[in-house]
Design a protein around this motif. Structure first.
Motif, PDB file in Angstrom:
ATOM      1  N   ALA A   1      29.013 -30.132  23.271  1.00  0.00           N
ATOM      2  CA  ALA A   1      29.728 -31.383  23.026  1.00  0.00           C
ATOM      3  C   ALA A   1      30.339 -31.880  24.337  1.00  0.00           C
ATOM      4  O   ALA A   1      30.821 -31.087  25.159  1.00  0.00           O
TER       5      ALA A   1
ATOM      6  N   HIS B   1      33.128 -33.468  24.932  1.00  0.00           N
ATOM      7  CA  HIS B   1      34.564 -33.248  25.149  1.00  0.00           C
ATOM      8  C   HIS B   1      34.870 -31.823  25.592  1.00  0.00           C
ATOM      9  O   HIS B   1      35.939 -31.558  26.150  1.00  0.00           O
TER      10      HIS B   1
ATOM     11  N   ASP C   1      29.552 -37.976  22.159  1.00  0.00           N
ATOM     12  CA  ASP C   1      30.114 -36.618  22.292  1.00  0.00           C
ATOM     13  C   ASP C   1      29.011 -35.567  22.419  1.00  0.00           C
ATOM     14  O   ASP C   1      29.092 -34.488  21.822  1.00  0.00           O
ATOM     15  N   LEU C   2      28.013 -35.872  23.222  1.00  0.00           N
ATOM     16  CA  LEU C   2      26.949 -34.912  23.502  1.00  0.00           C
ATOM     17  C   LEU C   2      26.887 -34.667  25.008  1.00  0.00           C
ATOM     18  O   LEU C   2      27.165 -35.584  25.801  1.00  0.00           O
TER      19      LEU C   2
ATOM     20  N   THR D   1      27.927 -39.313  11.327  1.00  0.00           N
ATOM     21  CA  THR D   1      28.200 -37.904  11.581  1.00  0.00           C
ATOM     22  C   THR D   1      27.793 -37.072  10.380  1.00  0.00           C
ATOM     23  O   THR D   1      27.444 -37.595   9.325  1.00  0.00           O
TER      24      THR D   1
ATOM     25  N   SER E   1      33.503 -26.295  18.773  1.00  0.00           N
ATOM     26  CA  SER E   1      32.875 -27.536  19.237  1.00  0.00           C
ATOM     27  C   SER E   1      31.724 -27.229  20.195  1.00  0.00           C
ATOM     28  O   SER E   1      31.837 -26.379  21.077  1.00  0.00           O
TER      29      SER E   1
ATOM     30  N   ALA F   1      31.532 -31.179  16.392  1.00  0.00           N
ATOM     31  CA  ALA F   1      32.350 -32.022  17.263  1.00  0.00           C
ATOM     32  C   ALA F   1      33.841 -31.933  16.950  1.00  0.00           C
ATOM     33  O   ALA F   1      34.664 -31.850  17.867  1.00  0.00           O
ATOM     34  N   GLU F   2      34.243 -31.952  15.666  1.00  0.00           N
ATOM     35  CA  GLU F   2      35.655 -32.077  15.333  1.00  0.00           C
ATOM     36  C   GLU F   2      35.987 -31.310  14.060  1.00  0.00           C
ATOM     37  O   GLU F   2      35.120 -31.034  13.226  1.00  0.00           O
TER      38      GLU F   2
ATOM     39  N   VAL G   1      28.260 -34.171  15.276  1.00  0.00           N
ATOM     40  CA  VAL G   1      27.447 -35.293  15.758  1.00  0.00           C
ATOM     41  C   VAL G   1      26.088 -35.215  15.085  1.00  0.00           C
ATOM     42  O   VAL G   1      25.472 -34.143  15.013  1.00  0.00           O
TER      43      VAL G   1
END
Length: 984
Positions: free
Chosen positions: A44, A46, A80-81, A152, A175, A190-191, A204
């Motif tokens: 990810a 982030h 977010d990749l 998502t 993540s 991701a989250e 994602v």
């Protein structure tokens, strides 16, 4: 066992799960990722945002654990990749298979089983005075219609067992973990939104992320992920939650039904077949016996029992989920038939996916791997009847693709396929493969009691006097014809027809059983007694070589003789056991033995002769054919292929060639190259019309460009050039000249290449054919590069660049970049070459073409070697080799492998250098390339070093002498320089 040998195949490989350790200006963080290829990690964005230092660790707490610094190659905040580049240390995991990517359906309700493996905070542990993250496998589900607005995935998993930090999610560190459905990656964790509870993770969605990216950014990510078509990811297989009900047995293909309704015991042989089919180490069971002995009936009985859910032996075995029936006497046996037969058993989504794989024109290995992945654990039994038709005189498989399939099937560690084969001769296999095959000998006919029972059954109503005979008389008759089932049927057929003479069974036996081949002789005498209408019906059925609806037979016969009473004659032949009727499919067919005899006895000329029959059948198929604009699958052109076959058998080679020229290019571009080659071979040398011969020769040349050998392609194009010039056909001349230049280029005859391509370019310009002009100009530039004239090659590249800029065509842009890359390589402008090679590969992918990606990446790899970046060069050259393999181009693959072997040498990875050079030598020998000897020398040098530097130096010197200075291969001077260092 090596790491490579232990590769578990499609799906999560625990050795490739990556822990991402990030340092930033304000502290550190942890994340997860997956090693998607030999030097790339997906995670990810982030996780690596604002990183000052990033380390990737794989095989944590396992033998072979390693860590290495990583760089962010590509990252996109909105999706977010991110993709990291990492160089595993010597001895690290040798990743050979890139990860597979897919999607889940978003147009219907569904719950999909998914998996993700990473390093969440709640799995933090303390040991020996230090903290570490334990690995966690999160198994759960994704609801297909959830989170569509945000694009998502909503993952439902088992909740975290602890919440160590109220200010931070317990899933922190998860993540970047790849989300798997079946054997493909569909997203990245991701989250975790705390308000959604401890059981929900957000990931994602890869297919949605790709759609949101701009064209250039999407093309770059697709390149890094190894995606052929980023806009059409395949559906993940299996695409469900795992609670799917087992499918009922389904059947594809025409069941082999000769004699099945009168089948007698064969209990011992059936039990033997069942025992072999239940043995997981046996992949092929062959029933062997002479013609007419009952092999097909025995195999048909086994398949019929499996279809009804009954195991054919005394001990229950694994029930198949599907059956495929193939026969050389009906549908034909080929990899194409086998592949699509299995595909039809797997459901519409998997079938569509497999059709896409086939049409992508990848290697046979790629197609078979995709089939294996789609099958999962489903067991499929395939009947291949009358396989002797596809054997050489030495009993090896004559069909090249089928031979590759058998080799793959026997060597695959897991293959849920079982072959049930009938053949007059056993298939000759390599010694190491024979343990995967079993034989069931059917050398004798039915046992006397079984044969006598069959004779009684054939005279159910007693009208022929057989039912009233004693057991001894019936046993005598059975023994005299050796219990051969087909002979018994024909004996009864003779008695049924000679009702006026009222012969006894003994009389019939005295007339026939003294002959050497009982079955053939009985059938021949039976045929002699038929009248002309009956022979005509048998002739049509024999020529059709496949079961057909009675209405189709009647329509064909009406075209031959409108007054022939087709329907009553067909009915009488069914009653006399000469024609079989399958009531389930409502088709009639002729026993293969009778078909052979009927064809042999038919006169060639005359209104009902063989030629007239074949022509009428070809006309019938022409009426069934679909127009070209509607072709989507290989089945859509089946009537054209059948029509071609019958025209060839009729001796109408000009008409057959016209049909072939209509479908040849379509076959080549949809993966059936060898089928096109065989068809061209069937008419080659038999065409009278010169314009038809010209079209055939050009099309045959292009098929040979794909299939090889290249020398034959050059000969065909040279013949076409001469013919086109004599006919004044300028478009055909341009096409032939371009093909000739391309063939000469691949053969290394560069002077001839330049001359042919110059004429092709000029002709294309005169004809106003821009696409052909561009393609010829590209080939001309490459030819100048191979001649060592980089400046002229660069001039051609600049001309291509101007045309690309004017047209805006993506493919022209890619071709201009290709020409420029190789020209710069020839001139030794290394940094420019490396940059141009990367840009050209991206341009080809953006244009949706694999045309020269391998060559562009190969040039980039050589340039990186010249810039002393051996590790990065190895990664690029491995990617180039993979692209060449997808193109089924052994020369390109061999060149990439040779350069890759040298990269390993420069990086002190001598064992990998030796094995890769061996592979290069094999590929280059197949292509007939001169660099094969250099590859063998490099392998010898790697094995001699460091223990025997003098021998290594001598081998390198020989390798340098074997190279010809081709710009796309490492320079001979590089080998010679290393040889001097070793010798000094």
């Amino acid at each position: 066992m090596s790491a490579e040998a232990a590769d578990p195949g499609p799906g999560i490989d625990p050795r490739r799960i990556a822990e991402i350790i990030v340092e930033t200006g304000s502290g550190g963080r942890r994340g997860s990722g997956y090693l998607i290829s030999s030097g790339s990690v997906l995670t990810a964005a982030h996780v690596v945002a604002d990183a000052t230092r990033t380390v990737v660790r794989c095989c944590a707490d396992r033998p072979g654990e390693w860590s290495a610094p990583a760089a962010v190659t590509w990252a996109h905040e909105d999706t977010d990749l991110a993709v990291l580049t990492v160089v595993p240390p010597a001895g690290g995991l040798p990743v050979t298979d890139p990860a597979r990517f897919g999607r889940i359906a978003d147009d219907r309700h569904g719950v999909v089983g998914v998996h993700a493996v990473g390093f969440p905070l709640w799995k933090r542990r303390h040991r020996d005075g230090a903290y570490f993250r334990e690995l966690h496998q999160a198994d759960g589900t994704v609801a297909a219609l959830s989170n569509l607005r945000t694009g998502t995935l909503e993952m439902t998993v088992k909740p975290a067992d602890a919440d160590p930090d109220p200010a931070t999610s317990p899933w922190a560190g998860m993540s970047g973990a790849a989300v798997w459905a079946g054997g493909t990656i569909i997203g990245v964790v991701a989250e975790h939104h705390r308000p959604e509870g401890p059981r929900r993770l957000t990931a994602v969605r890869l297919d949605y992320a790709l759609r949101r990216l701009g064209a250039a950014v999407r093309a770059e990510l697709a390149r890094l992920l190894g995606l052929a078509d980023p806009e059409d990811l395949p559906l993940a297989l299996p695409g469900d939650s795992g609670d799917e009900e087992p499918a009922a047995v389904r059947v594809v293909g025409v069941p082999v039904a000769y004699g099945i309704e009168l089948f007698k015991n064969r209990t011992r042989e059936r039990d033997e077949i069942a025992r072999h089919l239940s043995d997981p180490t046996i992949r092929m069971v062959t029933v062997i016996g002479r013609r007419g002995i009952g092999k097909s009936a025995l195999a048909a009985k086994v398949m019929d029992l499996l279809d009804r859910g009954e195991w054919p032996g005394p001990t229950p075995g694994p029930q198949p989920s599907g059956l495929v029936n193939l026969s050389t006497r009906t549908s034909g046996i080929s990899l194409e038939r086998l592949y699509f037969g299995c595909a039809q058993l797997l459901g519409s989504e998997r079938e569509a996916h497999l059709r896409t794989v086939w049409a992508a024109d990848g290697t046979t290995q790629d197609r078979l791997d995709a089939l294996l992945a789609a099958m999962g654990d489903r067991l499929i039994v395939i009947l291949m009847d009358n396989l002797e038709d596809l054997l050489h005189d030495d009993c090896t498989i004559a069909d090249e693709e089928l031979a590759v399939f058998l080799d793959w099937l026997f060597r695959a560690p897991r293959a849920p396929l079982r072959l049930l084969v009938t053949s007059q001769e056993p298939v000759r296999l390599a010694p190491e493969l024979r343990r995967f095959a079993a034989h069931v000998e059917l050398s004798e006919g039915l046992m006397p009691a079984e044969a006598a029972a069959l004779l009684r059954e054939l005279d159910r109503d007693g009208s022929l006097g057989i039912a009233g005979l004693s057991d001894d008389e019936l046993l005598h008759a059975a023994v005299r014809v050796h219990g051969v089932p087909r002979a018994l049927e024909l004996l009864v057929g003779v008695l049924a027809d000679e009702t006026e003479l009222l012969p006894s069974l003994r009389d019939v036996l005295e007339d026939f059983t003294r002959r050497e081949n009982v079955v053939a002789d009985l059938a021949q005498d039976r045929y002699k007694q038929l009248d002309e209408p009956a022979r005509a019906v048998l002739g049509v059925l024999a020529a059709l070589r496949a079961p057909a609806a009675p209405s189709a037979v009647e329509e064909i016969l009406h075209g031959l003789d409108p007054d022939l009473p087709a329907s009553p004659v067909l009915t009488s032949l069914v009653r006399a056991h000469l024609v079989s009727l399958d009531r389930a499919s409502r088709t009639v067919a002729l026993h293969p033995l009778d078909a052979d005899i009927a064809c042999a006895r038919m006169p060639w000329h005359g209104p009902l002769g063989r030629q007239a029959v074949e022509r009428e059948i070809a006309s019938w198929y022409a009426r069934q054919a679909r127009p070209q604009g509607t072709w989507r699958t290989l089945e859509d052109i089946e009537p054209h292929r059948r029509r071609f076959d019958h025209l060839v058998r009729a001796g109408d080679h000009d008409a057959a060639a016209r049909v072939l020229c209509d479908i040849s290019e379509w076959l080549v571009w949809h993966g059936s190259v060898l089928a096109a080659v065989k068809m061209h071979h069937d008419v080659d040398g038999h065409i009278g019309d010169e314009r038809v011969r010209l079209a055939h020769t050009v099309a045959y040349g292009h098929a040979r460009l794909s299939a090889g050998p290249m020398r034959q392609a050059a000969e065909l194009f040279a013949e076409a050039v001469t013919l086109a010039e004599s006919l004044g056909d300028r478009p055909a001349l341009q096409n032939a000249l371009f093909g000739l230049g391309d063939a000469h280029r691949q053969l290394g005859d560069l002077a001839a290449t330049v001359a042919s391509l110059a004429r092709a370019t000029e002709l294309a310009r005169e004809l106003g054919d821009t696409e052909r002009e561009v393609h010829a100009l590209l080939s001309a530039s490459l030819a100048h590069s191979y001649l060592g004239d980089g400046e002229r090659a660069l001039t051609c590249a600049d001309q291509l660049g101007a045309r690309a800029e004017a047209s805006g065509d993506p493919l022209t842009t890619a071709r201009a970049g290709n020409a420029r890359t190789i020209a710069l390589l020839t001139l030794g402008r290394w940094r420019e070459t490396a940059d141009a090679g990367a840009e050209t590969a991206r341009a080809y992918r953006a244009a949706g073409s694999q045309e020269a990606i391998a060559y562009a990446l190969n040039a980039r790899g050589i340039a990186l070697l010249a810039l002393d970046d051996a590790a990065q060069a190895a990664s690029v050259l491995e990617e180039a080799r993979h692209e060449a393999s997808c193109m089924e181009n052994p020369r390109a693959e061999g060149v990439c492998l040779f350069n890759l072997a040298w990269a390993f040498w420069c990086d002190d990875r001598l064992e990998e250098c030796a094995t890769t050079a061996d592979r290069a030598s094999t590929a280059l020998e197949i292509a007939g390339a001169t660099q094969a000897a250099a590859a063998r020398s490099l392998a010898a040098a790697a094995r001699a070093c460091p223990d025997d530097p003098r021998s290594a130096a001598e081998s390198l010197t020989r390798g340098a002498a074997a190279l010809d200075g081709n710009a796309e291969v490492i320079a001979p001077a590089w080998l010679a320089d290393h040889a001097r260092r070793l010798a000094g």
